[in-house]
Design a protein around this motif. Structure first.
Motif, short mmCIF file in Angstrom:
data_model
loop_
_atom_site.label_atom_id
_atom_site.label_comp_id
_atom_site.label_asym_id
_atom_site.label_seq_id
_atom_site.Cartn_x
_atom_site.Cartn_y
_atom_site.Cartn_z
N PHE A 1 0.83 -1.19 0.00
CA PHE A 1 0.00 0.00 0.00
C PHE A 1 0.87 1.25 0.00
N ALA A 2 2.07 1.15 0.55
CA ALA A 2 3.01 2.27 0.52
C ALA A 2 3.72 2.26 -0.82
N ASP A 3 4.05 3.41 -1.29
CA ASP A 3 4.84 3.57 -2.53
C ASP A 3 4.12 3.08 -3.78
N LEU A 4 2.78 3.09 -3.77
CA LEU A 4 2.06 2.79 -5.00
C LEU A 4 2.24 3.96 -5.96
N PRO A 5 2.26 3.70 -7.25
CA PRO A 5 2.32 4.81 -8.21
C PRO A 5 1.15 5.77 -7.99
N ARG A 6 1.40 7.04 -8.21
CA ARG A 6 0.39 8.07 -7.99
C ARG A 6 -0.91 7.76 -8.75
N ALA A 7 -0.80 7.29 -9.97
CA ALA A 7 -1.99 6.99 -10.78
C ALA A 7 -2.84 5.90 -10.13
N TYR B 1 -0.01 -5.91 -5.52
CA TYR B 1 -0.55 -4.58 -5.72
C TYR B 1 -2.08 -4.52 -5.82
N PRO B 2 -2.72 -3.69 -4.98
CA PRO B 2 -4.14 -3.44 -5.15
C PRO B 2 -4.34 -2.67 -6.45
N LYS B 3 -5.44 -2.97 -7.15
CA LYS B 3 -5.66 -2.35 -8.46
C LYS B 3 -6.94 -1.53 -8.54
N TRP C 1 -2.96 5.21 -6.82
CA TRP C 1 -3.60 5.81 -5.64
C TRP C 1 -4.80 6.65 -6.06
N GLU C 2 -4.62 7.47 -7.10
CA GLU C 2 -5.71 8.32 -7.55
C GLU C 2 -6.91 7.47 -8.01
N HIS C 3 -6.62 6.39 -8.72
CA HIS C 3 -7.69 5.49 -9.17
C HIS C 3 -8.42 4.89 -7.98
N LEU C 4 -7.68 4.36 -7.00
CA LEU C 4 -8.30 3.75 -5.83
C LEU C 4 -9.16 4.76 -5.07
N LEU C 5 -8.62 5.96 -4.86
CA LEU C 5 -9.37 6.99 -4.12
C LEU C 5 -10.63 7.42 -4.88
N LYS C 6 -10.52 7.52 -6.19
CA LYS C 6 -11.69 7.87 -7.00
C LYS C 6 -12.77 6.80 -6.88
N ARG C 7 -12.38 5.55 -6.94
CA ARG C 7 -13.36 4.45 -6.83
C ARG C 7 -13.98 4.40 -5.44
N VAL C 8 -13.21 4.65 -4.40
CA VAL C 8 -13.76 4.69 -3.03
C VAL C 8 -14.83 5.78 -2.96
N ASP C 9 -14.56 6.94 -3.53
CA ASP C 9 -15.52 8.03 -3.52
C ASP C 9 -16.76 7.69 -4.35
N GLU C 10 -16.57 7.16 -5.55
CA GLU C 10 -17.70 6.80 -6.42
C GLU C 10 -18.58 5.72 -5.83
N ARG C 11 -17.98 4.78 -5.13
CA ARG C 11 -18.71 3.62 -4.62
C ARG C 11 -19.32 3.87 -3.23
N ALA C 12 -19.11 5.07 -2.69
CA ALA C 12 -19.67 5.44 -1.38
C ALA C 12 -19.34 4.38 -0.32
N ILE C 13 -18.06 4.10 -0.18
CA ILE C 13 -17.58 3.10 0.78
C ILE C 13 -17.78 3.62 2.20
N SER C 14 -18.27 2.77 3.08
CA SER C 14 -18.51 3.19 4.47
C SER C 14 -17.19 3.38 5.22
N ILE C 15 -17.22 4.27 6.18
CA ILE C 15 -16.04 4.53 7.03
C ILE C 15 -15.65 3.25 7.77
N ASN C 16 -16.62 2.51 8.27
CA ASN C 16 -16.31 1.28 9.00
C ASN C 16 -15.55 0.29 8.12
N ASP C 17 -15.96 0.18 6.86
CA ASP C 17 -15.27 -0.75 5.96
C ASP C 17 -13.89 -0.22 5.57
N LEU C 18 -13.73 1.10 5.47
CA LEU C 18 -12.40 1.65 5.22
C LEU C 18 -11.48 1.39 6.42
#
Length: 81
Positions: free
Chosen positions: A6-12, A64-66, A14-31
């Motif tokens: 999870f550390a040192d993932l390419p910026r692209a 790597y998480p994708k 990280w941005e993809h993962l964060l965008k998907r978390v936002d789009e999918r309305a992931i709960s705080i408890n699951d995060l």
């Protein structure tokens, strides 16, 4: 055996993962569950995998998480742990 990275993932990635978390309305408890899992430094399986965190699935390949999928979306790879 390599660990899930999870550390040192390419910026692209990280941005993809964060965008998907936002789009999918992931709960705080699951995060928080994801955070605890990441801190446990799980060993990386070979090939494609996914991990169910309740309101979402984390999909990856090797160390790597994708991407993040909403519950009910079809994941790729094998179930993790």
């Amino acid at each position: 055996m390599p660990r899930i990275q999870f550390a040192d993932l390419p910026r692209a990635v990280w941005e993809h993962l964060l965008k998907r978390v936002d789009e999918r309305a992931i709960s705080i408890n699951d995060l928080l569950r994801l955070q605890a899992w990441a801190r446990s430094q799980p060993e990386a399986p070979e090939g494609d995998w996914y991990k169910d965190f309740g309101s979402f699935l984390l999909c990856g390949s090797g160390a790597y998480p994708k991407t993040v999928l909403a519950k009910g979306m079809k994941p790729f790879g094998e179930p993790f742990g």
